[in-house]
Design a protein around this motif. Structure first.
Motif, short mmCIF file in Angstrom:
data_model
loop_
_atom_site.label_atom_id
_atom_site.label_comp_id
_atom_site.label_asym_id
_atom_site.label_seq_id
_atom_site.Cartn_x
_atom_site.Cartn_y
_atom_site.Cartn_z
N HIS A 1 23.87 -85.09 -96.13
CA HIS A 1 24.45 -86.20 -95.34
C HIS A 1 23.22 -86.18 -94.15
O HIS A 1 22.81 -87.38 -93.86
CB HIS A 1 25.79 -85.86 -94.58
N ALA A 2 23.00 -85.31 -93.47
CA ALA A 2 22.39 -85.37 -92.21
C ALA A 2 20.74 -85.71 -92.52
O ALA A 2 20.44 -86.50 -91.86
CB ALA A 2 22.22 -84.09 -91.56
N ALA A 3 20.24 -85.19 -93.46
CA ALA A 3 18.74 -85.42 -93.72
C ALA A 3 18.65 -86.77 -94.06
O ALA A 3 17.60 -87.60 -93.53
CB ALA A 3 18.22 -84.57 -94.88
N MET A 4 19.47 -87.32 -94.94
CA MET A 4 19.61 -88.84 -95.42
C MET A 4 19.78 -89.83 -94.16
O MET A 4 18.94 -90.72 -94.04
CB MET A 4 20.35 -88.97 -96.65
N PRO B 1 31.83 -85.29 -93.99
CA PRO B 1 31.77 -84.69 -92.63
C PRO B 1 30.36 -85.34 -92.14
O PRO B 1 29.57 -85.78 -92.94
CB PRO B 1 31.76 -83.37 -92.63
N LEU B 2 30.18 -85.32 -90.82
CA LEU B 2 28.89 -85.65 -90.39
C LEU B 2 27.68 -84.97 -91.02
O LEU B 2 26.78 -85.46 -91.09
CB LEU B 2 29.04 -85.42 -88.79
N ALA B 3 28.16 -83.62 -91.10
CA ALA B 3 26.94 -82.75 -91.65
C ALA B 3 27.70 -81.60 -92.25
O ALA B 3 28.82 -81.23 -91.78
CB ALA B 3 26.05 -82.28 -90.49
N GLY C 1 26.56 -76.09 -100.18
CA GLY C 1 26.56 -77.33 -100.53
C GLY C 1 27.60 -78.30 -100.07
O GLY C 1 27.37 -79.43 -99.54
N GLY C 2 28.81 -77.48 -99.67
CA GLY C 2 30.07 -78.28 -98.95
C GLY C 2 30.05 -77.89 -97.51
O GLY C 2 30.83 -78.72 -96.66
N GLY C 3 29.51 -76.70 -97.05
CA GLY C 3 29.84 -76.40 -95.48
C GLY C 3 30.89 -75.93 -95.39
O GLY C 3 31.44 -75.52 -94.20
N GLY C 4 31.69 -75.62 -96.47
CA GLY C 4 33.08 -75.14 -96.43
C GLY C 4 33.96 -75.67 -97.44
O GLY C 4 33.54 -76.52 -98.34
#
Length: 335
Positions: A75-78, A94-96, A170-173
């Motif tokens: 998400h964030a990088a793109m 999510p945001l990131a 991958g999911g951050g959680g």
């Protein structure tokens, strides 16, 4: 007419394609996915060029708005790359996947002339909107507190089919980032920013399959002085309706799809949710199209979109604080 593109042609992209198909003031010009099968299917279904690399898509198709519906860790990088190029972003939650990436995206959004909207579409649900209006009116008196539940079911196959979902990298959680973050967002939007939180998260049913949580709970204090309690699990036998109950000095508000307002004098009102008109999954709600159309309409207006990076960061910080208490060091883990 704004030119639109979609990066990520997996599950949730269907509601973004539907929203764009239903709009007269947006033109889909490209799709992008690293998976050859999904990429070819999207190209055939929508009759637009398909790209494997999103940077090639940005350079060649030159979209005005990009919808990012990829796994969380992308998400964030793109989004940052799009904003750097002056391209508006509609970003799935999510945001990131980490706080650090979220902060990088916040900085990029602040520095860009383009705008970003994050898909917390449940804020557009008719009963949720009615709840916010009632609370803002002051007619119900002071908000005393709230409770919320997310009692859903996911099995091992859900994670094995998309391994990123069950990993920190991958999911951050797990549950809190991929399912329950919508309800966390509603709690903080309706009651105010969370200023204190104590909770725990763990894997109760899927510990042998995922490295993240499938069950979580917390108690929070909001800047309004109200308290909330929250429980969520993927160990339920079915996807039960999400619940949010809010107590005020003069009434109780119960969100269970519809809104029921029960006043202390015995009266009650009901606000019905709109019927779902989407090919998307029922638990995504019915309001993606409303959020997306609102985002496009906002492009002609000054100021940021109302659910921007800064707004989406609030729920991310709540979830990450819960993880800090339950999984020390999880932010440093990679897949």
């Amino acid at each position: 007419m704004p030119k639109a593109a979609i990066i990520g042609c997996g599950d949730v992209s269907v509601v973004h394609f539907e929203a764009l198909d239903g709009m007269d003031d947006a033109d889909l010009v490209a799709v992008c996915d690293t998976d050859p099968g999904r990429r070819a299917a999207a190209q055939a279904a929508h009759g637009v060029p398909a790209f494997e690399d999103y940077r090639d898509m940005l350079a060649t198709a030159a979209p005005d708005v990009v919808h990012i519906t990829t796994p969380h860790h992308e998400h964030a990088a793109m989004a940052i790359e799009c904003l750097r190029r002056g391209v508006h972003v509609v970003l799935e939650k999510p945001l990131a996947h980490t706080l650090a990436e979220g902060e990088r995206l916040l900085a990029a959004a602040a520095a860009s002339t383009a705008r970003i909207g994050v898909c917390f579409q449940n804020r557009y649900n008719a009963p949720v909107q009615a709840t916010r209006r009632l609370l803002d009116s002051g007619d119900l008196g002071r908000v005393l507190g709230a409770s919320a539940t997310v009692m859903w079911h996911r099995d091992a196959d859900y994670y094995l089919s998309r391994p990123w979902r069950g990993s920190w990298g991958g999911g951050g959680g797990g549950l809190m980032m991929n399912q329950a973050i919508h309800t966390v967002d509603l709690l903080q939007w309706l009651l105010g920013d969370v200023v204190e939180l104590s909770g725990s998260a763990s894997a109760r049913a899927l510990a042998g399959t995922i490295e993240v949580e499938d069950t979580a709970e917390f108690a929070a204090v909001h800047n309004s002085g109200a308290r909330s309690v929250f429980y969520a699990t993927l160990a339920n036998t079915l996807n039960a309706p999400v619940t949010v109950d809010i107590s005020t000095e003069k009434a109780t508000l119960s969100l269970r799809g519809d809104l029921t307002v029960t006043y202390d004098d015995g009266r009650s009102d009901v606000v019905r949710e709109r019927a779902a008109g989407s090919g998307g999954r029922s638990y995504w709600g019915v309001s993606h199209a409303l959020l997306i159309a609102d985002f496009y309409e906002s492009l002609a207006q000054p100021g940021p979109f109302w659910i921007d990076a800064a707004e989406a960061a609030k729920s991310l910080r709540i979830v990450k604080e819960l993880y800090r208490q339950s999984y020390p060091g999880s932010e440093a883990k990679v897949s």
